[in-house]
Design an enzyme around this catalytic site. Structure first.
Site, PDB file in Angstrom:
ATOM      1  N   TRP A 126       0.837  -1.207   0.000  1.00  0.00           N
ATOM      2  CA  TRP A 126       0.000   0.000   0.000  1.00  0.00           C
ATOM      3  C   TRP A 126       0.872   1.257   0.000  1.00  0.00           C
ATOM      4  CZ3 TRP A 126      -1.332  -4.579   2.187  1.00  0.00           C
ATOM      5  CH2 TRP A 126      -2.611  -5.065   1.951  1.00  0.00           C
ATOM      6  N   CYS A 170      -6.634  -5.096  -1.423  1.00  0.00           N
ATOM      7  CA  CYS A 170      -7.763  -5.921  -0.986  1.00  0.00           C
ATOM      8  C   CYS A 170      -8.569  -6.525  -2.119  1.00  0.00           C
ATOM      9  CB  CYS A 170      -8.647  -5.136  -0.028  1.00  0.00           C
ATOM     10  SG  CYS A 170      -9.605  -3.810  -0.787  1.00  0.00           S
ATOM     11  N   HIS A 180     -13.564  -1.703   1.423  1.00  0.00           N
ATOM     12  CA  HIS A 180     -12.754  -2.898   1.639  1.00  0.00           C
ATOM     13  C   HIS A 180     -13.455  -4.053   0.950  1.00  0.00           C
ATOM     14  CE1 HIS A 180     -10.047  -5.786   3.138  1.00  0.00           C
ATOM     15  NE2 HIS A 180     -10.830  -6.281   4.088  1.00  0.00           N
ATOM     16  N   ASP A 200     -11.812 -13.485   4.368  1.00  0.00           N
ATOM     17  CA  ASP A 200     -10.986 -12.354   3.929  1.00  0.00           C
ATOM     18  C   ASP A 200      -9.525 -12.786   3.889  1.00  0.00           C
ATOM     19  OD1 ASP A 200      -9.952  -9.887   3.323  1.00  0.00           O
ATOM     20  OD2 ASP A 200     -10.953  -8.819   4.961  1.00  0.00           O
ATOM     21  N   ASN A 221     -20.444  -2.589  11.270  1.00  0.00           N
ATOM     22  CA  ASN A 221     -21.477  -2.020  12.141  1.00  0.00           C
ATOM     23  C   ASN A 221     -20.942  -1.423  13.434  1.00  0.00           C
ATOM     24  OD1 ASN A 221     -24.116  -1.283  12.536  1.00  0.00           O
ATOM     25  ND2 ASN A 221     -24.781  -3.246  13.369  1.00  0.00           N
ATOM     26  N   ASP A 274     -19.710   1.570  15.985  1.00  0.00           N
ATOM     27  CA  ASP A 274     -19.926   3.004  16.182  1.00  0.00           C
ATOM     28  C   ASP A 274     -18.577   3.700  16.204  1.00  0.00           C
ATOM     29  OD1 ASP A 274     -22.587   2.534  16.330  1.00  0.00           O
ATOM     30  OD2 ASP A 274     -22.811   2.997  18.459  1.00  0.00           O
ATOM     31  N   GLU A 334     -30.087   0.517   9.617  1.00  0.00           N
ATOM     32  CA  GLU A 334     -29.348   1.463  10.468  1.00  0.00           C
ATOM     33  C   GLU A 334     -30.299   2.245  11.366  1.00  0.00           C
ATOM     34  OE1 GLU A 334     -26.106   1.845  11.789  1.00  0.00           O
ATOM     35  OE2 GLU A 334     -25.521   1.783   9.677  1.00  0.00           O
ATOM     36  N   GLU A 339     -30.910  -3.166  15.249  1.00  0.00           N
ATOM     37  CA  GLU A 339     -29.505  -2.826  14.976  1.00  0.00           C
ATOM     38  C   GLU A 339     -28.813  -2.341  16.245  1.00  0.00           C
ATOM     39  OE1 GLU A 339     -26.248   0.035  13.894  1.00  0.00           O
ATOM     40  OE2 GLU A 339     -28.246   0.561  14.639  1.00  0.00           O
ATOM     41  N   TYR A 352      -6.848   4.314   0.455  1.00  0.00           N
ATOM     42  CA  TYR A 352      -8.254   3.893   0.514  1.00  0.00           C
ATOM     43  C   TYR A 352      -8.533   3.122   1.797  1.00  0.00           C
ATOM     44  CZ  TYR A 352      -7.314  -1.031  -0.482  1.00  0.00           C
ATOM     45  OH  TYR A 352      -6.890  -2.333  -0.395  1.00  0.00           O
TER      46      TYR A 352
END
Length: 787
Positions: free
Chosen positions: A334, A370, A429, A452, A492, A494, A541, A546, A615
């Protein structure tokens, strides 16, 4: 293991051959023959054991006439019996005729034959015998004489891995049975044509996948024979999404066509407001790719006995696609400096990468980011028979401390404390989803699993991630394996802002609940449209479900105390962008909106800074910094323009042309803190690809590739990269320099090799401009149809 048989001469002595009699009465023959044959069978095991432990004492005969492995306990036919030179029995040639030997094996492995068509492996551009587990296949065996089921025995012997063992499922003995039951390894004769027999063979739906060596063992009254191994008859066993008993079974044929059999896909990138897309050649059926995928598994050093479990296999692949700890397929980079390899944006498919890795005996290919890791991962999944798709998450969080929150640390003056800000939010990603049952988890967690290969954090000591059940992630059940906490944080978490106090402690001053995990995208089934699958990863959301999922997940995190009662908010800030956003080479214009929902005037001090970002959300350099005092009247919505000129950013850009505007502010009257970050990119032009002439298999054609430089500066040392499955293998074209705002075109000639609708991909790379690519559909006619 070869066996010892009775001497031919002994048989003649008891009257088997009428031309020779030694005075024994005929009435004893039948009684003695049965007893003696029983004795032979008892003797066989001992002789086999003796020959194994002491080959010197019990040597194997050297018979140049036998091509198969044959051992018999024949008396020396040349031995003088003290009577005369005439030999009363038969010789080696007659024994040769009595033995049941395999002369040839026909696996019926033609791409258009019944086996490969029924096993959905006809698309593999290989002459190998490729089948799927848990499904019946046919084969012909030609023997040295007709097979007699009343006296002859036969079984298949399959071996895979470095240390085949029956107990591990890597050495399989396939017995011959009268009737197939379908729930085990077994074979039955379904047709006999003189010396040829046709077998129908079943395999277990839990069988180890990989390359099996096949031999056939026959056993008759005259001895045992094992056929020699011929690599041309090796069996390549794959997972089977068409088999209900296979844990990767997928019941929708339309989805199987997309997620297993489609060799071209779409990968999304950019930002949630400016989604870009590029076509990717998975190429899982290309010649040599299956061998390369099995090579990747072998290089992992894991025992083949674990290759029957798709959970185990995808964890192996996840670790082996990246290189940091196991010299896997791709080396990540990167930095922006790709002089020692290929820039990640140059790749447009997996074939070149996997072939290069195998060709160089496991030397990592340079370089990947990625979407390259994910594209290769999806290729390997589909090649081995596991349904897979490539998925992009916009505003994707990278949680480094298992807090399941994305934390931003500020000093007393609201300036970022860089060395503490290890968490980041990537503009996008890319990873892969794979489809499988999860018997290792509570019911309901099967189906799509996130996996991943991008090396971010370790899992059980290796750089890998998943399979994480999407159902578990959606419900915040981060205590379930594998790596659900990390995937949950990506989609998800915060974003929580912490400010340093005078005594060095930190207080939570603000939280953003809707900034992570947007527009999670994959290619739609059966079309090139984008399919939004956000609902599979998270509840809507802000919904009660949620919030419950977030608080459930974070209760298992390292900062559970972060969830305190929210503060009142009457000022909000939002950043807007018109249309598809700014273009590379032009000024970037954004709109900032401040809203006052109270009945009192508010004064806001707003700090803005714009930075060039990788990115991945990692900060590279700050481009500009401003501070503005704004007065907002009661119930007023105040809008003002924010402009970044080309001259301010032109020398700072990197790969993805990504920028981030950070706004931090405080309301003077209430001390309310405002905070938001807005990522955007500068759009690059596409390459225009135009076919010239008719596309026919075996006939030369051409394409014209056109491009216009959007920058008011010269592009130096431009390289074009072109490839297309069934059209032409990947090739690089060094073009040279392209002037400021100049338009160029080049013509490339090639000869199509496969008929049907094909895609030609092209990309452009240079130091000043990346992420430039194009695709063209080319309908190739078969030569006979064209004529």
């Amino acid at each position: 293991m070869p066996v010892e048989t009775r001497s031919i001469r002994d048989r003649s002595a008891v009257g088997r051959f009428p031309s020779v009699t030694l005075g024994f009465g005929d009435d004893t023959e039948d009684e003695n023959e049965k007893t003696e044959e029983d004795d032979v069978k008892k003797e066989n095991a001992c002789c086999r054991w003796l020959r194994k432990v002491c080959p010197c004492c019990c040597p194997q005969p050297n018979d140049s006439d036998l091509t198969d492995t044959v051992v018999t306990g024949i008396d020396d036919p040349d031995k003088d019996d003290g009577t005369n030179d005439e030999k009363p029995g038969t010789g080696d040639n007659e024994l040769d005729e009595l033995l049941l030997k395999v002369q040839s094996i026909d696996l019926m492995k033609s791409k258009s034959g019944v086996n490969r068509m029924e096993h959905h492996t006809n698309l593999y551009q290989s002459d190998n015998f490729i089948i799927r587990r848990g499904q019946n296949f046919q084969m012909w065996i030609t023997l040295s004489r007709p097979f007699d089921p009343s006296t002859d025995e036969l079984h298949l012997d399959l071996k895979t891995g470095s240390l085949p063992a029956v107990s591990k499922g890597t050495h399989v003995i396939v017995p011959l049975v009268q009737e197939l039951q379908g729930d085990r390894w077994e074979a039955a004769v379904v047709k006999q044509d003189d010396k040829r027999i046709k077998l129908s063979v079943n395999s277990l739906p839990t069988a180890v996948i990989g390359r099996y060596q096949l031999t056939v063992e026959t056993n008759g009254a005259n001895g045992q024979v094992v056929s020699t191994h011929d690599p041309a008859n090796d069996i390549y066993m794959l997972f089977n999404p068409w088999c209900e008993d296979d844990s990767v079974f997928m019941d929708s044929e339309e989805e199987r066509q997309e997620y297993v059999l489609n060799d071209i896909g779409r990968i999304y990138y950019g930002t949630q407001d400016q989604i870009g897309v590029r076509t990717w050649n998975y190429g899982q059926f290309d010649d040599g790719i299956l061998a390369a995928c099995l090579f990747v598994l072998e290089k992992s050093g894991t025992p083949a006995s674990g290759w029957g479990d798709p959970v185990s296999v995808v964890r192996i692949i996840s670790a082996m696609i990246n290189s940091p700890d196991d010299r896997g397929v791709l080396e990540g980079n990167w930095s922006g400096d790709y002089s020692l390899g290929t820039a990640p944006t140059m790749w447009s498919g997996s074939v070149e990468i996997l072939n290069e890795y195998q060709k160089n005996n496991g030397t990592p290919v340079k370089y990947g980011q990625c979407w390259v890791f994910a594209g290769v991962f999806t290729s390997v999944l589909r090649c081995l028979g596991i349904p897979g798709r490539t998925v992009t998450n916009f505003s994707s969080a990278h949680d480094t401390d298992v807090s399941l929150t994305t934390d931003v640390y500020l000093d007393e003056n609201l300036e970022p404390i860089e060395h503490l800000n290890a968490d980041s939010i990537w503009n996008f990603h890319v990873w892969s989803d794979c489809w499988m049952a999860r018997p290792d988890l509570p019911p309901g967690n099967g189906g799509w699993q996130a996996v991943d290969a991008t090396p971010q954090e370790t899992s059980q000591g290796s750089f890998r991630c998943g399979p994480a059940s999407l159902t578990a992630v959606r419900n915040g059940q981060v205590f379930l394996k594998h790596d659900c906490p990390f995937v949950f944080a990506e989609v998800n978490s915060d974003k929580i802002y912490w400010q340093r106090n005078v005594d060095g402690t930190f207080s939570q001053i603000y939280s953003e609940k809707k900034v992570v995990g947007h527009l999670i995208s994959t290619k739609a089934v059966g079309s090139d449209e984008r399919n939004d699958i956000t609902h599979l990863y998270k509840h809507p959301e802000g919904s009660a479900e949620e919030r419950i999922a977030v608080e459930t997940a974070c209760s298992y995190g390292s900062k559970a105390e972060a969830y305190s009662s929210p503060t009142a908010e009457d000022i909000s800030v939002e950043v807007l962008m018109d249309g598809e956003g700014p273009q590379m080479g032009g000024d970037a214009e954004l709109t900032i909106v401040l809203r006052n929902s109270s009945s009192e005037k508010r004064n806001v001090t707003l700090h803005s800074r714009v930075s060039v970002m990788y990115y991945t959300g990692v900060h590279k350099s700050m481009v500009r910094k401003d501070e503005t005092d704004v007065e907002v009247l009661p119930n007023e919505e105040k809008t003002f323009e924010w402009i970044l000129e080309y001259k301010d950013y032109k020398n700072q850009l990197i790969d993805q042309a990504a920028l981030m505007l950070t706004l931090l502010g405080r309301v003077k009257e209430t001390q309310q803190v405002l905070a938001t970050q807005f990522s955007f990119r500068l759009r690059t032009p596409n390459l225009i690809i135009k076919p010239i002439g008719k596309a026919v298999v075996g006939e030369k054609m051409a394409v014209e590739i056109s491009f216009t430089n959007p920058l008011p500066q010269v592009l130096k040392a431009v390289v074009f990269h072109v490839e297309g499955l069934g059209l032409l293998p990947a090739r690089k074209i060094s073009y040279g320099d392209i002037g400021s705002h100049a338009s160029v075109s080049l013509t490339e000639h090639f000869v199509p090799t496969l008929p049907g609708l094909r895609k030609l991909l092209a990309s452009l790379d240079c130091k000043q401009l990346t992420q430039v690519h194009g695709v063209s559909n080319i309908n190739v006619e078969d030569k006979s149809n064209a004529a």
